[in-house]
Design a protein around this motif. Structure first.
Motif, PDB file in Angstrom:
ATOM      1  N   GLN A  86      -0.308  34.090   6.641  1.00 20.83           N
ATOM      2  CA  GLN A  86      -0.158  35.527   6.834  1.00 20.83           C
ATOM      3  C   GLN A  86      -0.198  36.233   5.484  1.00 20.83           C
ATOM      4  O   GLN A  86       0.410  35.794   4.516  1.00 20.83           O
ATOM      5  CB  GLN A  86       1.161  35.832   7.548  1.00 20.83           C
ATOM      6  CG  GLN A  86       1.250  37.239   8.098  1.00 20.83           C
ATOM      7  CD  GLN A  86       2.519  37.429   8.921  1.00 20.83           C
ATOM      8  OE1 GLN A  86       3.476  36.693   8.774  1.00 20.83           O
ATOM      9  NE2 GLN A  86       2.513  38.432   9.782  1.00 20.83           N
ATOM     10  N   SER A  87      -0.942  37.335   5.408  1.00 19.66           N
ATOM     11  CA  SER A  87      -1.064  38.072   4.157  1.00 19.66           C
ATOM     12  C   SER A  87       0.249  38.766   3.824  1.00 19.66           C
ATOM     13  O   SER A  87       1.069  39.058   4.702  1.00 19.66           O
ATOM     14  CB  SER A  87      -2.192  39.102   4.262  1.00 19.66           C
ATOM     15  OG  SER A  87      -1.827  40.150   5.156  1.00 19.66           O
ATOM     16  N   GLN A  88       0.430  39.054   2.528  1.00 20.59           N
ATOM     17  CA  GLN A  88       1.631  39.766   2.099  1.00 20.59           C
ATOM     18  C   GLN A  88       1.684  41.165   2.705  1.00 20.59           C
ATOM     19  O   GLN A  88       2.760  41.683   3.003  1.00 20.59           O
ATOM     20  CB  GLN A  88       1.661  39.839   0.569  1.00 20.59           C
ATOM     21  CG  GLN A  88       1.871  38.501  -0.103  1.00 20.59           C
ATOM     22  CD  GLN A  88       3.178  37.838   0.303  1.00 20.59           C
ATOM     23  OE1 GLN A  88       4.226  38.472   0.358  1.00 20.59           O
ATOM     24  NE2 GLN A  88       3.124  36.548   0.615  1.00 20.59           N
ATOM     25  N   ILE A  91       3.009  40.791   6.203  1.00 24.05           N
ATOM     26  CA  ILE A  91       4.448  40.510   6.177  1.00 24.05           C
ATOM     27  C   ILE A  91       5.240  41.784   5.899  1.00 24.05           C
ATOM     28  O   ILE A  91       6.248  42.073   6.558  1.00 24.05           O
ATOM     29  CB  ILE A  91       4.752  39.427   5.125  1.00 24.05           C
ATOM     30  CG1 ILE A  91       4.124  38.090   5.550  1.00 24.05           C
ATOM     31  CG2 ILE A  91       6.259  39.279   4.930  1.00 24.05           C
ATOM     32  CD1 ILE A  91       4.254  37.006   4.502  1.00 24.05           C
ATOM     33  N   ALA A  92       4.771  42.566   4.913  1.00 25.08           N
ATOM     34  CA  ALA A  92       5.468  43.814   4.586  1.00 25.08           C
ATOM     35  C   ALA A  92       5.416  44.789   5.752  1.00 25.08           C
ATOM     36  O   ALA A  92       6.418  45.467   6.055  1.00 25.08           O
ATOM     37  CB  ALA A  92       4.842  44.439   3.336  1.00 25.08           C
TER      38      ALA A  92
END
Length: 405
Positions: A86-88, A91-92
């Protein structure tokens, strides 16, 4: 606190209790040998257990996860590193959405749950929801604090929201600590698992594959909650303390507003419970390995390849999104002509035919190595090959089962 955790591990009739009967004390040195000397075990989480439930026939993953092997490091050592995650940004975005859903102490979340329940099933949600403090030192302390909070909230008979509680399941002699997004306690003493995801719910429906993955993960949390529910005093509700539906909360359409739907967990809970039963017999898989087998990532690639290939796998394209060894298993399945790399639907329709060569042999009208002449899959392949040949002949092009383009 330690007494509470010990009772969690030995609660009768639960998946968590079974590994203790299998002799985890004797199993742990063997699993440590498989990981390699001085290699700490990689803890199991809900995603890993849900992935096991999605592919219960894979003995390779059952052994590696049960032994706590770092599959990502193993894949890198084999030369087939995992290329997913999962990309940052995602996630954010997910963290921001979850914070918005819980911003009012859980009142909006309880209202979403109440609106998703059948009419008249629960009393109206209040203006404020109980939100017990779950902070404690270490995972064992948080697990014990969560169990106490669930007991107190159930006895109070009011709506309560447990934000990021800590639960535990003992798998292959090792506790796996699990942290759901939330658990809601109903006034009638029942509990609902809450999964908050950042993918959208369009026109009231979420993507089927993503919702299915969320349901499998929620089922793991539900099983862990069952071990806590079994220790509560007094009679349990007729259908059990842990509800069969989880609440899935997602952004509505293309906005950042929350929408919710109930996920039926009965099938996923049964499947996950069976797979946990398989993990309690991980010592049987380990006993069949050649002496000295290890999956330590510092070993030569040839040695690691031999160790991995000594355990049967059940590769399917779905593994690419759930297992770090998927690329290695896919390459092997393709090299061996295993039809499983074409997908479970294809594999299930081919009966006793397990390789691409056997499929082509059957389609050519020759006697297959596996299966019988009466196999419906063989008859279907021959009929399909005949129709293809007729179509190509009508178009003035050569071709047959051996000349597929």
């Amino acid at each position: 606190m330690s007494t509470s955790l010990r009772s969690l591990r030995t609660s009768p009739g639960s998946p968590a209790a079974e590994p203790a009967a299998a002799g985890p004390t004797a199993l742990r040195p063997r699993l440590a040998e498989l990981r390699g000397p001085d290699v700490p075990p990689r803890p199991l989480d809900a995603r890993a257990l849900a992935a096991l439930a999605a592919n219960p026939g894979c003995r390779r993953r059952a052994l590696l996860d049960g032994a706590g092997v770092d599959k990502a490091a193993l894949a890198r050592a084999l030369g087939t590193p995992a290329a997913f995650g999962q990309s940052q940004f995602a996630i954010a975005r997910g963290n921001a959405f979850e914070a918005r859903v819980k911003a009012d102490g859980g009142t909006e979340l309880v209202r979403l749950l109440h609106a998703a329940l059948p009419a008249g099933e629960a009393p109206e949600p209040p203006d404020a929801v109980d939100a017990p403090d779950l902070s404690a030192a270490g995972p064992e302390g948080r697990t014990a604090r969560t169990a106490l909070a669930l007991r107190e909230a159930t006895a109070a008979g009011r709506w309560a929201l447990l934000d990021h509680p800590m639960l535990a399941l003992t798998v292959a002699g090792t506790p796996a600590y699990l942290e759901p997004d939330a658990v809601v306690v109903h006034p009638d003493g029942t509990w609902t698992v809450v999964e908050i995801k950042s993918f959208a719910m369009i026109d009231g429906a979420a993507d089927a594959a993503k919702a299915g993955a969320a349901a499998r993960q929620a089922a793991v949390y539900a099983l862990a909650l069952e071990t806590v529910a079994e220790r509560l005093p007094g009679p349990a509700p007729e259908n059990g303390r842990v509800r069969h539906e989880a609440l899935l909360v997602c952004p509505k359409d293309f906005s950042n507003l929350p929408a919710a739907a109930l996920l039926d967990l009965r099938k996923q809970r049964a499947t996950t419970r069976r797979q946990l039963g398989r993990l309690t017999r991980v010592e049987e898989i380990a006993a069949a390995l050649p002496p000295g087998t290890t999956f330590a990532p510092d070993r030569p690639a040839a040695e690691l390849t031999a160790a991995v290939e000594a355990v049967d796998a059940a590769y399917a394209p779905d593994c690419l999104a759930a297992c770090e060894l998927a690329f290695h298993c896919r390459d092997r399945a393709r090299a061996e002509g295993d039809v499983r790399h074409l997908g479970r639907n294809v594999r299930s329709g081919l009966g006793g035919l397990t390789t691409v060569e056997e499929v082509l042999t059957a389609a050519r009208g020759e006697r297959p190595c596996h299966g019988s002449e009466d196999d419906p899959a063989v008859a279907a392949l021959r009929r399909a090959a005949a129709l293809r040949a007729e179509a190509l002949a009508a178009a003035g092009q050569p071709g047959g089962p051996t000349g597929c383009r």
